[in-house]
Design a protein around this motif. Structure first.
Motif, mmCIF file in Angstrom:
data_model
loop_
_atom_site.group_PDB
_atom_site.id
_atom_site.type_symbol
_atom_site.label_atom_id
_atom_site.label_comp_id
_atom_site.label_asym_id
_atom_site.label_seq_id
_atom_site.Cartn_x
_atom_site.Cartn_y
_atom_site.Cartn_z
ATOM 1 N N ASP A 130 0.841 -1.196 0.000
ATOM 2 C CA ASP A 130 0.000 0.000 0.000
ATOM 3 C C ASP A 130 0.875 1.244 0.000
ATOM 4 O O ASP A 130 1.892 1.301 0.683
ATOM 5 C CB ASP A 130 -0.905 0.034 1.238
ATOM 6 N N ASN A 158 1.054 5.319 0.727
ATOM 7 C CA ASN A 158 0.399 6.412 1.434
ATOM 8 C C ASN A 158 1.065 7.716 1.043
ATOM 9 O O ASN A 158 2.287 7.783 0.929
ATOM 10 C CB ASN A 158 0.519 6.223 2.953
ATOM 11 N N SER A 168 1.370 13.096 4.726
ATOM 12 C CA SER A 168 0.323 13.758 5.500
ATOM 13 C C SER A 168 0.687 15.225 5.702
ATOM 14 O O SER A 168 1.743 15.548 6.235
ATOM 15 C CB SER A 168 0.158 13.076 6.863
#
Length: 202
Positions: free
Chosen positions: A89, A91, A94
């Motif tokens: 995965d 990501n 942020s």
């Protein structure tokens, strides 16, 4: 990482081409090269040991598919195990903080922090439509600040103007202020490289 690993293992895999199944000795030869490559890339020894054990367990006795050589099978097993270990995965970064969000680039000397800072800045600017600024806090490496400035010009990302004689903490404060005043979303702070023997930087 996997591309260079494949290149290094090419000679080992050539030896495996005519085998119908992978024997432990064949896999052990290939894993010796993988172990060296991972250790040279500064991967922690316990991680390397677990990785080698996992790949060896999967590879020994694997039936080779008709269209795939044993060497290619080992490459596939190594690739699958790397993907599993590192995570499949992806990501994004942020940015859930008050702008300008600081991103501090830290790492060993020569590990690619400055180039990576420019790549991250380019991605944030082009893919996420963020206003990005970069600043070099590296007062130790000759031309480090100039390198970041040139990279910034190449990708169209502003960099903090260079002022000779400033300390890294002062540069960081000036960068945060400049980014805030210019309405930046993100400020990338490129630090000096570290070695474990550099107590002052650690």
């Amino acid at each position: 990482m996997f591309d260079s690993l494949s290149d290094k293992l090419g000679g080992i895999f050539d030896k495996l081409k005519r085998r119908g199944a992978l024997k432990e000795a064949d896999v052990r030869d290939a894993m010796r090269e993988v172990r060296i490559a991972l250790l040279e890339a500064d991967v922690a020894l316990p991680v390397v040991k677990d990785f080698i054990a996992g790949v060896t367990e999967r590879a020994v006795g694997q039936e080779v598919m008709k269209s795939v050589s044993p060497g290619q099978m080992v490459v596939k097993i190594v690739n699958d195990h790397l993907t599993e270990m590192l995570g499949s995965d992806t990501n994004g970064i942020s940015l859930l903080a008050v702008a300008p969000v600081p991103i501090l680039m830290v790492g060993l000397q020569g590990s690619g922090k400055t180039t990576s800072a420019a790549k991250i800045a380019k991605r944030l600017k082009e893919k996420e439509n963020k206003k990005v600024m970069m600043a070099s806090l590296d007062i130790y490496r000759p031309a480090a600040m100039e390198q970041l400035k040139i990279l910034g010009e190449q990708i169209g990302v502003p960099t903090l103007p260079i002022i000779d004689g400033q300390l890294p903490v002062d540069i960081a404060k000036r960068a945060m202020t400049a980014a805030r005043l210019q309405g930046m979303d993100v400020i990338l702070l490129d630090t000096a490289g570290r070695l474990h023997i550099d107590q002052a930087l650690m």
